[in-house]
Scaffold this motif. Structure first.
Motif, mmCIF file in Angstrom:
data_model
loop_
_atom_site.group_PDB
_atom_site.id
_atom_site.type_symbol
_atom_site.label_atom_id
_atom_site.label_comp_id
_atom_site.label_asym_id
_atom_site.label_seq_id
_atom_site.Cartn_x
_atom_site.Cartn_y
_atom_site.Cartn_z
ATOM 1 N N ALA A 134 0.824 -1.218 0.000
ATOM 2 C CA ALA A 134 0.000 0.000 0.000
ATOM 3 C C ALA A 134 0.860 1.271 0.000
ATOM 4 O O ALA A 134 0.426 2.313 -0.492
ATOM 5 C CB ALA A 134 -0.924 -0.010 1.220
ATOM 6 N N GLY A 137 1.157 3.630 -3.106
ATOM 7 C CA GLY A 137 0.021 4.465 -3.512
ATOM 8 C C GLY A 137 0.268 5.946 -3.289
ATOM 9 O O GLY A 137 -0.447 6.792 -3.829
ATOM 10 N N ALA A 138 1.298 6.266 -2.500
ATOM 11 C CA ALA A 138 1.673 7.672 -2.275
ATOM 12 C C ALA A 138 2.005 8.380 -3.582
ATOM 13 O O ALA A 138 1.982 9.605 -3.656
ATOM 14 C CB ALA A 138 2.868 7.740 -1.327
ATOM 15 N N GLU A 204 -8.596 7.012 -0.928
ATOM 16 C CA GLU A 204 -7.845 8.146 -1.484
ATOM 17 C C GLU A 204 -7.731 9.213 -0.393
ATOM 18 O O GLU A 204 -8.729 9.621 0.203
ATOM 19 C CB GLU A 204 -8.535 8.742 -2.719
ATOM 20 N N TYR A 205 -6.494 9.611 -0.112
ATOM 21 C CA TYR A 205 -6.248 10.655 0.877
ATOM 22 C C TYR A 205 -6.185 11.999 0.162
ATOM 23 O O TYR A 205 -5.422 12.152 -0.804
ATOM 24 C CB TYR A 205 -4.935 10.395 1.616
ATOM 25 N N ARG A 218 3.985 10.999 2.862
ATOM 26 C CA ARG A 218 2.858 10.390 2.140
ATOM 27 C C ARG A 218 2.991 8.871 2.114
ATOM 28 O O ARG A 218 2.008 8.142 2.208
ATOM 29 C CB ARG A 218 2.805 10.927 0.701
ATOM 30 N N CYS A 222 0.250 6.120 3.397
ATOM 31 C CA CYS A 222 -0.290 5.050 2.543
ATOM 32 C C CYS A 222 0.115 3.675 3.062
ATOM 33 O O CYS A 222 -0.654 2.722 2.990
ATOM 34 C CB CYS A 222 0.158 5.244 1.100
ATOM 35 N N THR A 225 -2.270 2.080 5.421
ATOM 36 C CA THR A 225 -3.649 1.971 4.953
ATOM 37 C C THR A 225 -4.199 0.573 5.217
ATOM 38 O O THR A 225 -5.353 0.403 5.597
ATOM 39 C CB THR A 225 -3.718 2.292 3.445
ATOM 40 N N GLY A 233 -4.009 2.498 -0.623
ATOM 41 C CA GLY A 233 -4.252 3.911 -0.349
ATOM 42 C C GLY A 233 -3.648 4.704 -1.489
ATOM 43 O O GLY A 233 -2.609 4.313 -2.020
ATOM 44 N N LEU A 234 -4.288 5.785 -1.887
ATOM 45 C CA LEU A 234 -3.757 6.570 -2.993
ATOM 46 C C LEU A 234 -3.704 8.043 -2.640
ATOM 47 O O LEU A 234 -4.559 8.539 -1.904
ATOM 48 C CB LEU A 234 -4.637 6.444 -4.242
#
Lengths: 469, 203
Positions: A134, A137-138, A204-205, A218, A222, A225, A233-234
């Motif tokens: 995850a 995804g940052a 999604e953050y 970031r 992520c 997550t 997580g993105l």
């Protein structure tokens, strides 16, 4: 005009090879990272079935989980771990898989070296046989952890059969107070949504506090997550992302850069895109966080207290809290600041990056570890280690009494001999405070690097903001 | 892959929420390059004391649950790490069905790949089944995947829901890789198109 889409929708839809009759999709995988623990069944099965490895140029292997963090040049002492490590080397040689070997400066934790090497890019699909995938995804890619059977599926087909997850939006606006980090942010989010809050979703953050984070921050957000139940997580890519990716060995070169940027700039969610679930947090209200229990959702601010099971909303929660307090040897209503520690661990794919080492060194500078406390800093990669040493951070940490180790997963999963003894209590920058995670009957409190260093200096948890800089 | 059609035997209650994969199978079992014998490590710290002796109180150390085929668990079972050792160890122990109010996503996918049936059921219903399972006299249950039904010791039955794709895969023990390889032309076409648009992804 077509319906507004989320970042996730765009990446997902552009990677669907085929829609299956049963409602699943065949999803193309652009990058596959792998390590020693979960890859051997796939290679074994390819040998037995005679299936070929589909793409060697979309695969990168690195040993990280079982390797020692002292005297790496002497090799691996544990027989089982050594065989597993050597099996990875053999598989990579036999199948022509690009491998970063143990003593290479680029070696490190798979989720740290992917971004460092530029294998992690916006808009791609990326998988690895590890739940903390995850992390990637940052960069605004769809990255998720898979099991060994799925690893094999990717090796043989470069695709995965997946059911489309739902969209969840987590908005963090405002400004994080000084001394509060991405780690505190993600712990606060997990505290708010619970460990199953994101199950079946990708998160999604968004929000100004996310935009203000560095890539390191970031990635920390992520990374955990999965501790909130979501596989991925993105964060939409922006100038911070592009600046990080540019010039990395596997990143698009000059000839392709503009075309890549055109694609990457099209990725952020469209205005009005719909989400299945939404929550928001005010960054200004987030204090340094400390977990008190045996699930990442068991978290409190540093000025808080251990919860009282008697005040729980239902019987199941009461039992869960009581079990956690028994295991952690804590009492109801105990102030978090009164919890004394034996060890501190700074490292892991959550907090093993240069910014994390800097944060720990800033706290440690000119101070000494508390009597009876031992602490180690394990850089996430050889490049992080070299950068930290170039900045003199190793010297600061060593002067304060911290150990300065070689890169690897280390005491986050405790497979390599870096392990807590029964009853030991650790301020840890890793991602899981599960029972026994860092050693049987050991007690893990998840915190940021600055908070772990501060606890190691004071001998108990303390608000890092109260230490004079 | 092993298929799943029916399963009969004792159901063991494990009334805890958030049982993570470190609890299901801890780190010391991850260093081997073999799936064999992982059943011994299933729920290791619950089952054995520090001297590696069985803890007599733990459900799977009691009769008739030593032969449990079904596990009844709390919400968010299988959270945490992606280790496929979790379903491997359940399967090796003999447990091929877990019933809980919810499961973590990666564990869920790993179970499908190993012929382990996960049944999602609301908490109250799981609680009723746990109460029955808690009594050795009423812990025997039989699962019929095709009929989507659990037959209890008193002969009554409880229906359950399952997505059609997962049922189909489990019933037939399908090998996903072979099925996917039949779509080789589509995968190649995707790659050709992507390579033209994004050549930097092909090194």
């Amino acid at each position: 005009m077509s319906d507004p889409k989320t970042l996730f929708d765009k990446v997902w839809e552009s990677h669907v090879v085929a829609e299956n009759d049963d409602g699943t999709s065949l999803l193309y995988i652009d990058m596959h990272l792998t390590h020693e623990v979960t890859s051997w069944p796939g290679f074994e099965s390819m040998r037995n079935s005679g299936r070929r490895l589909r793409r060697t140029d979309a695969l990168l292997a690195v040993p990280d989980h079982v390797i020692p963090t002292i005297n790496q040049a002497e090799g691996i002492k544990d027989e089982l771990a050594r065989v597993q490590f050597e099996t990875l080397l053999k598989n990579c040689a036999d199948f022509d898989v690009p491998l970063i070997p143990l003593l290479d400066e680029r070696q490190g934790i798979v989720h740290i070296i992917g971004p460092e090497q530029g294998a992690t890019q916006p808009g791609i699909t990326l998988v690895c046989g590890d739940s903390h995938t995850a992390t990637h995804g940052a960069f605004g890619c769809l990255a998720f952890g898979i099991g060994s059977s799925e690893v094999e599926h990717v090796l043989s087909t470069q695709t995965l059969v997946q059911k489309r997850p739902k969209n969840m939006r987590v908005a963090i606006d405002g400004e994080l107070p000084l001394g509060v980090s991405g780690k505190d942010m993600i712990l606060a989010i997990i505290g708010a949504i619970g460990t199953a809050g994101g199950t079946g979703h990708v998160i999604e953050y968004v929000g100004s506090a996310i935009r203000a984070l560095s890539m390191e921050g970031r990635m920390t957000v992520c990374n955990m997550t999965i501790e909130g139940g979501a596989r991925a997580g993105l964060i939409a890519p922006d100038e911070t992302t592009f600046a990080y990716v540019k010039g990395r060995p596997m990143a698009p070169g000059e000839a392709d850069w503009d075309a890549a940027m055109d694609y990457w700039r099209s990725l952020p969610s469209d205005p009005g895109a719909a989400y299945d679930k939404e929550i928001s947090l005010d960054a200004n209200m987030i204090a340094p966080q400390v977990t008190w229990g045996t699930s990442p959702e068991d978290v409190a601010p540093i000025d808080g207290r251990v919860p009282d099971p008697a005040a729980a909303s239902d019987e199941k929660q009461r039992d869960a809290i009581q079990q956690a307090l028994d295991y952690m040897d804590l009492s109801a209503n105990q102030p978090i600041e009164d919890i004394k520690i034996d060890r501190a661990f700074i490292g892991s794919c959550t907090n093993g990056r240069i910014e994390d080492v800097r944060a720990a060194a800033k706290v440690a500078k000119g101070r000494k570890l508390a009597a009876g406390v031992s602490a180690m800093v394990v850089p996430g990669s050889g490049l992080v280690k070299a950068q930290a040493e170039a900045e003199g951070l190793d010297k600061i940490l060593l002067d304060a009494g911290f150990e300065w180790r070689e890169p690897g997963c280390s005491m986050c999963i405790a497979m390599n001999g870096d392990i807590l003894s029964p009853g030991e209590r650790c301020a840890s920058t890793s991602n899981r405070n599960f029972k026994g995670r860092q050693g049987r009957d050991s007690r893990t409190h998840l915190v940021s690097p600055a908070m772990a260093a501060a606890a190691a200096i004071e001998g108990h948890f303390v608000d890092v903001r109260s230490l004079a800089s | 892959m092993k298929n799943f059609t029916t399963l009969s035997g004792p159901a063991a209650p494990l009334n805890m929420i958030n049982v993570d994969t470190d609890q299901i199978i801890p780190k010391q079992y991850l260093s081997a390059i073999s799936r064999a014998g992982l059943g011994k490590g299933l729920f290791h710290d619950f089952r054995y004391d520090m001297a590696d002796k069985e803890k007599p109180d733990f459900i799977l150390n009691r009769e008739p649950y030593r032969d449990a085929k079904i596990l009844l668990a709390g919400d968010n079972f299988g959270c945490g790490s992606s280790r496929e050792h979790a379903p491997w160890s359940l399967d090796d122990f003999g447990i091929r069905c877990v019933i809980a109010p919810g499961f973590a996503d990666i564990f869920f996918n790993n179970c499908v790949k190993n012929g382990v049936l996960l049944i999602v059921m609301d908490e109250a219903k799981v609680g009723e089944l746990m109460a029955l399972a808690d009594n050795p006299q009423s812990c025997q249950m039989s699962i019929d995947l095709d009929a989507q039904s659990i037959t209890l010791a008193d002969g009554s039955s409880v229906p359950f829901e399952i997505e059609s794709f997962r049922k189909h895969r489990l019933m037939n023990g399908l090998d996903d890789i072979e099925i996917t390889l039949q779509k080789n032309a589509e995968i190649s076409a995707f790659e050709a198109k992507q390579k033209a648009a994004m050549p930097w992804l092909y090194r």
